[in-house]
Every structure is written in C-alpha cells, then in structure tokens.
Write an enzyme that holds these catalytic residues in place. Structure first.
Site, short mmCIF file in Angstrom:
data_model
loop_
_atom_site.label_atom_id
_atom_site.label_comp_id
_atom_site.label_asym_id
_atom_site.label_seq_id
_atom_site.Cartn_x
_atom_site.Cartn_y
_atom_site.Cartn_z
NE ARG A 79 43.14 21.62 -10.36
CZ ARG A 79 43.34 21.93 -11.65
NH1 ARG A 79 42.49 22.73 -12.27
NH2 ARG A 79 44.37 21.44 -12.30
CG HIS A 84 49.69 21.79 -11.66
ND1 HIS A 84 49.04 20.60 -11.39
CD2 HIS A 84 49.06 22.31 -12.76
CE1 HIS A 84 48.08 20.41 -12.28
NE2 HIS A 84 48.07 21.42 -13.12
CD GLN A 137 50.28 20.52 -17.06
OE1 GLN A 137 49.07 20.48 -16.82
NE2 GLN A 137 50.78 20.14 -18.23
CG ASP A 197 50.40 28.83 -15.84
OD1 ASP A 197 49.37 28.71 -16.54
OD2 ASP A 197 50.44 28.47 -14.64
CB CYS A 201 50.03 23.76 -17.63
SG CYS A 201 49.42 25.29 -16.89
NE ARG A 241 48.03 16.70 -15.67
CZ ARG A 241 47.21 17.60 -15.13
NH1 ARG A 241 47.10 18.80 -15.66
NH2 ARG A 241 46.52 17.33 -14.02
N1 NVA Z 1 48.80 28.41 -12.63
C1 NVA Z 1 47.47 28.04 -13.10
C2 NVA Z 1 47.49 26.66 -13.67
C3 NVA Z 1 46.17 26.18 -14.17
C4 NVA Z 1 46.21 24.77 -14.65
C5 NVA Z 1 46.50 28.14 -11.94
O1 NVA Z 1 46.87 27.78 -10.81
O2 NVA Z 1 45.38 28.61 -12.14
N1 CP Z 2 46.60 22.13 -16.86
C1 CP Z 2 45.58 21.87 -16.05
O1 CP Z 2 45.74 21.47 -14.90
O2 CP Z 2 44.35 22.09 -16.61
P1 CP Z 2 42.94 22.09 -15.89
O3 CP Z 2 42.88 23.32 -15.01
O4 CP Z 2 41.95 22.15 -17.02
O5 CP Z 2 42.79 20.84 -15.08
#
Ligand code: NVA
Ligand code: CP
Length: 304
Positions: free
Chosen positions: A104, A131, A134, A220, A260, A288
């Site tokens: 990540r 992502h 997800q 989101d 998500c 997930r």
């Molecule tokens: N769009 C959000 C998703 C978090 C799971 C982010 O990138 O922070």
């Molecule tokens: N939806 C998702 O990726 O959640 P986290 O940021 O908690 O991993």
C-alpha cells in the site's frame, strides 16, 4: 508458472475473474464451516504499508494464516524503505525471502518499480491511482447478493479517486456501466485507467441523475489518504455529493449501497444510508478476506 502481479484491476481477464469469484465462494464456505484449507503452508506474504489501514491489514494477515502461511509486516517508518533505500533494492531483497508481496503506497509508479524488480507476485493494496482488491471484493459482494453484474448500472458519487478509476476498469472488463458524478475539478481519469471503450461510463453533473435507475450506488471519502492538505477546500466542493436517502430513492428499489470504508457519516454518506437496509458495507469488508485468499492462492498456484 509465469510470474503474475496484481497491480491494476485490468491485470486479470474476465475468465480469470469468473474463476476467482467461484473460488472465493468456496473458500468463504470452508471458512464458515471451520474446514481447514492450507494450500499456502510454509509460504510467506510480506505486507508493506506506507499508509494507514485496518481492513487491508487484517484481511491479508488473517487470510494468509488461514491459508496455512505466515506474514511479515513492514511500514516505511520501521524499515529502510523510509530511509530512502532504493525501491528496486528493497524489492530484490524482500522478494528473495518471501513468496508474495502486498504493497500500500502513494504513486502507482512506485508499486510498478517494486514489481519490476521482484521475483515474486506483487499485489496492489491501494495506491493513489487504484484499489483493485477492494473492487474485487465489491463485485464479489454484488454477485453474492444479486447475481451477475454484467449489464448493470453502478452509480459512483463523489471523488474521481483510486476507487472510481478502478470501477471504470472493472466496468470495461466485466461489461457493466458506471454512472459517475463528481464535483468539477475532481473528475475520474479514464486515460490513466486505460479505458478504450467510452461506453463503459457516463458522466453526470448532478449526483441524483447519476443514481437514477442504478443497481448499485457507491461512494468514498471526500479526501483520500495523502490529500489531507486539501481537506477544507474539498469539504466545500463536495457538499452536494452526499449519498442520502433521497439520492438512494432515485436508484432501483432493490439497489445496494456500498462504501469501501472507513466512512464519514454526514459527509459523503448519511448515517441513515450507511446503516440502512440497502447497505452491504459489512459484508463488503468481510469479503475482502475471502476474495484475497482466492487471489493469493491463484497468484502462487494458478487455477486449482
Ligand atoms: N480513497 C480512499 C480509500 C481508503 C480505503 C483513500 O485512498 O484514502
Ligand atoms: N477499504 C480499505 O482498504 O480499508 P483500510 O484502509 O482500512 O485498509
């Protein structure tokens, strides 16, 4: 077996997704009935986090143990990656000791640089651009609840972010349509997603119009990780992009709501919708783990 990475949703074919969805259903059933399933015994997954996470960490970590394997958890703060060791060097070293890597991070290009120097499969656990894990879980959840997603309409309300770009890739590959409504200046990026069929999405100024007749309404956070400095400006720009009961009423009567998570009740979604009967957000989060177990198994062992 040829080395396979999962960096974007379009890295797999529609046929491979069919297999994964079926496999995930089987793996979920085994989990629910406490049946042992250890195809990854003695295998190790490295989890590298440069951004915060709850669901991604727990789902990969618990999932890997349930497959009989183990995990190593790294962050930029507690590894040499945060002290500017070149990404290629980190990839060369880490991938000599583990069987799979999930990352990540911020730019997709960083993930790609890691994958280019890795001996083992690399999985995108979220980047600024995409992502895919997800959306894999979201589509599995849709299929579980409503059957095939082919020909359906998914309404995306809010930021044209990593989730939105990934929905576009999924729509093109799996044959459904995304109705996108974002404030101006926060549009989706079809060129970045590599979309060649413009019919897989339609853009709407008005979020209510995007939801009209949709089979699934999803949103989101207004501010994704890494963009916190824009928080105040975004709050003002996104004020009309809140999925509330009125917006959901514009969709099909049996439409599902997905997010998500983490969610901000009263910002991108009302508490009434998030906690309401059409919301499947908790199944989505649980799934997930099941879909990622299928993905880990597939990347290492192929179709079984
Ligand atoms: N769009 C959000 C998703 C978090 C799971 C982010 O990138 O922070
Ligand atoms: N939806 C998702 O990726 O959640 P986290 O940021 O908690 O991993």
């Amino acid at each position: 077996m040829r080395l396979k990475h999962y960096l974007q949703f379009k890295d797999l074919s529609a046929a491979e997704y069919s297999y994964l969805f079926e496999r995930a259903a089987l793996i979920k059933k085994k989990f629910k009935t406490y049946e042992k399933h250890h195809p990854l015994a003695d295998r190790t997954l490295a989890l590298i986090f440069e951004k915060a996470s709850t669901r991604t960490r727990v789902s990969f970590e618990a999932g890997m143990y349930q497959l009989g394997g183990s995990v190593v958890h790294l962050t930029s703060g507690d590894s040499q990656m945060g002290r500017a060791e070149p990404i290629a060097d980190s990839a060369r070293v880490i991938s000599r000791m583990v069987d799979l890597v999930m990352i990540r991070t911020y730019e997709q290009s960083k993930l790609e640089a890691f994958a280019a120097h890795s001996r083992v499969p690399v999985i995108n656990g979220l980047t600024n651009e995409f992502h895919p894990c997800q959306i894999l879980a979201d589509i599995f959840t849709y299929i579980e609840q409503r059957g095939s997603i082919q020909g359906r309409v998914v309404a995306w309300v809010g930021d044209g972010n990593n989730m939105a770009n990934t929905w576009l890739q999924a729509a093109e590959l799996l044959g459904f349509t995304v109705h996108v409504s974002t404030p101006s200046g926060y549009e989706v990026k079809p060129e970045l997603a590599g979309i060649v069929n413009p019919a897989c999405y339609r853009v709407f100024q008005d979020p209510h119009a995007a939801c009209a007749g949709a089979d699934l309404v999803t949103t989101d956070v207004w501010t994704s990780m890494g963009f916190e400095a824009e928080n105040e400006v975004r709050r003002a720009a996104f004020a009309r992009w809140c999925v509330d009961a009125d917006m959901l009423r514009a969709a099909q009567p049996n439409a599902l709501f997905m997010h998500c998570l983490p969610a901000h009740r009263g910002e991108e979604v009302s508490a009434e919708v998030l906690d309401g009967p059409q919301s499947v957000v908790w199944d989505e989060a649980e799934n997930r783990m099941h879909v990622q177990k299928a993905l880990l198994e597939f990347l290492l062992l192929g179709q079984l």
